[in-house]
Design an enzyme around this catalytic site. Structure first.
Site, PDB file in Angstrom:
ATOM      1  N   ASP A  31       0.846  -1.195   0.000  1.00 16.35           N
ATOM      2  CA  ASP A  31       0.000   0.000   0.000  1.00 16.35           C
ATOM      3  C   ASP A  31       0.882   1.247   0.000  1.00 16.35           C
ATOM      4  O   ASP A  31       1.887   1.311   0.718  1.00 16.35           O
ATOM      5  CB  ASP A  31      -0.905  -0.024   1.241  1.00 16.35           C
ATOM      6  N   ILE A  32       0.504   2.220  -0.798  1.00 12.47           N
ATOM      7  CA  ILE A  32       1.293   3.449  -0.938  1.00 12.47           C
ATOM      8  C   ILE A  32       1.251   4.283   0.350  1.00 12.47           C
ATOM      9  O   ILE A  32       2.150   5.089   0.603  1.00 12.47           O
ATOM     10  CB  ILE A  32       0.773   4.281  -2.145  1.00 12.47           C
ATOM     11  N   ASN A  86     -13.127  -3.195   2.095  1.00 12.35           N
ATOM     12  CA  ASN A  86     -14.111  -2.120   2.216  1.00 12.35           C
ATOM     13  C   ASN A  86     -15.041  -2.131   1.008  1.00 12.35           C
ATOM     14  O   ASN A  86     -14.584  -2.311  -0.122  1.00 12.35           O
ATOM     15  CB  ASN A  86     -13.394  -0.774   2.315  1.00 12.35           C
ATOM     16  N   GLY A  92     -15.217   3.261   3.481  1.00 15.28           N
ATOM     17  CA  GLY A  92     -13.797   3.545   3.287  1.00 15.28           C
ATOM     18  C   GLY A  92     -13.226   3.065   1.966  1.00 15.28           C
ATOM     19  O   GLY A  92     -12.015   3.145   1.767  1.00 15.28           O
ATOM     20  N   GLN A  93     -14.077   2.566   1.056  1.00 18.39           N
ATOM     21  CA  GLN A  93     -13.532   2.150  -0.249  1.00 18.39           C
ATOM     22  C   GLN A  93     -13.244   3.387  -1.095  1.00 18.39           C
ATOM     23  O   GLN A  93     -14.144   4.207  -1.333  1.00 18.39           O
ATOM     24  CB  GLN A  93     -14.504   1.222  -0.996  1.00 18.39           C
ATOM     25  N   SER A  94     -12.000   3.505  -1.525  1.00 14.53           N
ATOM     26  CA  SER A  94     -11.619   4.660  -2.355  1.00 14.53           C
ATOM     27  C   SER A  94     -11.185   4.239  -3.748  1.00 14.53           C
ATOM     28  O   SER A  94     -11.149   5.063  -4.656  1.00 14.53           O
ATOM     29  CB  SER A  94     -10.504   5.460  -1.671  1.00 14.53           C
ATOM     30  N   HIS A  99     -10.138  -5.182  -3.415  1.00 10.40           N
ATOM     31  CA  HIS A  99      -8.798  -5.449  -2.888  1.00 10.40           C
ATOM     32  C   HIS A  99      -8.918  -5.837  -1.430  1.00 10.40           C
ATOM     33  O   HIS A  99      -9.687  -5.236  -0.677  1.00 10.40           O
ATOM     34  CB  HIS A  99      -7.877  -4.235  -3.057  1.00 10.40           C
ATOM     35  N   LEU A 100      -8.144  -6.827  -1.058  1.00 15.54           N
ATOM     36  CA  LEU A 100      -8.088  -7.275   0.322  1.00 15.54           C
ATOM     37  C   LEU A 100      -6.871  -6.609   0.957  1.00 15.54           C
ATOM     38  O   LEU A 100      -5.754  -6.736   0.434  1.00 15.54           O
ATOM     39  CB  LEU A 100      -7.948  -8.804   0.317  1.00 15.54           C
ATOM     40  N   HIS A 101      -7.108  -5.896   2.057  1.00 17.98           N
ATOM     41  CA  HIS A 101      -5.990  -5.317   2.815  1.00 17.98           C
ATOM     42  C   HIS A 101      -5.457  -6.404   3.748  1.00 17.98           C
ATOM     43  O   HIS A 101      -6.223  -6.988   4.522  1.00 17.98           O
ATOM     44  CB  HIS A 101      -6.472  -4.155   3.697  1.00 17.98           C
TER      45      HIS A 101
HETATM   46  P1  DGP Z   1      -9.590   1.423   0.095  1.00 16.40           P
HETATM   47  O1  DGP Z   1      -9.645   2.708   0.878  1.00 16.40           O
HETATM   48  O2  DGP Z   1     -10.068   0.215   0.866  1.00 16.40           O
HETATM   49  O3  DGP Z   1     -10.233   1.555  -1.258  1.00 16.40           O
HETATM   50  O4  DGP Z   1      -8.040   1.170  -0.133  1.00 16.40           O
HETATM   51  C1  DGP Z   1      -7.317   1.737  -1.180  1.00 16.40           C
HETATM   52  C2  DGP Z   1      -5.875   1.672  -0.789  1.00 16.40           C
HETATM   53  O5  DGP Z   1      -5.109   1.818  -1.976  1.00 16.40           O
HETATM   54  C3  DGP Z   1      -5.414   2.773   0.162  1.00 16.40           C
HETATM   55  O6  DGP Z   1      -4.973   2.174   1.392  1.00 16.40           O
HETATM   56  C4  DGP Z   1      -4.267   3.452  -0.550  1.00 16.40           C
HETATM   57  C5  DGP Z   1      -3.926   2.508  -1.668  1.00 16.40           C
HETATM   58  N1  DGP Z   1      -3.511   3.143  -2.901  1.00 16.40           N
HETATM   59  C6  DGP Z   1      -4.182   4.118  -3.584  1.00 16.40           C
HETATM   60  N2  DGP Z   1      -3.517   4.435  -4.690  1.00 16.40           N
HETATM   61  C7  DGP Z   1      -2.408   3.658  -4.723  1.00 16.40           C
HETATM   62  C8  DGP Z   1      -1.325   3.532  -5.652  1.00 16.40           C
HETATM   63  O7  DGP Z   1      -1.237   4.211  -6.680  1.00 16.40           O
HETATM   64  N3  DGP Z   1      -0.369   2.629  -5.346  1.00 16.40           N
HETATM   65  C9  DGP Z   1      -0.422   1.852  -4.214  1.00 16.40           C
HETATM   66  N4  DGP Z   1       0.593   1.001  -4.008  1.00 16.40           N
HETATM   67  N5  DGP Z   1      -1.440   1.937  -3.329  1.00 16.40           N
HETATM   68  C10 DGP Z   1      -2.411   2.829  -3.591  1.00 16.40           C
END
Ligand code: DGP
Length: 113
Positions: A31-32, A86, A92-94, A99-101
């Site tokens: 995760d970024i 999410n 909290g889904q963005s 995707h599974l965290h």
């Molecule tokens: P959610 O909020 O559940 O939709 O999680 C999205 C996650 O994705 C959030 O924790 C940040 C991550 N994320 C968003 N953009 C990028 C990206 O460009 N690269 C990576 N590695 N992660 C990203």
């Protein structure tokens, strides 16, 4: 592959990421914006925008997602960890590609915020 989907592009290697796991069906990367010492996102290569868009034909794919999480947790030497998925902006889904965290390496509280 869906047009203009960030995680489709990451899984296809069109946008760089730190790969943790890859096979024909799944891709996992760091995760970024990590919320824990280990924070990995595991995605199916198939584009499903929200978990509620999955259908019965996706059962094996979704079960496999959990097994990949186990594999990555072992790879990361995690015995205790949290898996979170999410669904929808209020949860909290963005990014609208499921995707599974996989988060670990610290203590977590419950319920999450
Ligand atoms: P959610 O909020 O559940 O939709 O999680 C999205 C996650 O994705 C959030 O924790 C940040 C991550 N994320 C968003 N953009 C990028 C990206 O460009 N690269 C990576 N590695 N992660 C990203």
């Amino acid at each position: 592959m869906a047009e203009n989907c960030l995680f489709c592009k990451i899984a296809a290697g069109e946008i760089p990421s730190t790969q943790v796991y890859s096979d024909d069906t799944y891709y996992a990367f760091r995760d970024i914006n990590p919320g824990a010492p280990t924070h990995v996102l595991i995605v199916p290569r198939k584009h499903i925008a929200r978990i509620t868009d999955a259908d019965p034909g996706d059962a094996e794919l979704l079960g496999g997602l959990m097994l990949i999480a186990n594999k990555i947790a072992a790879q990361e030497h995690l015995t205790d960890f949290r898996l979170a998925l999410n669904c929808g902006p209020h949860a909290g889904q963005s990014v609208f590609h499921i995707h599974l965290h996989l988060m670990g390496g610290r203590d977590f509280s419950w319920p999450p915020g």
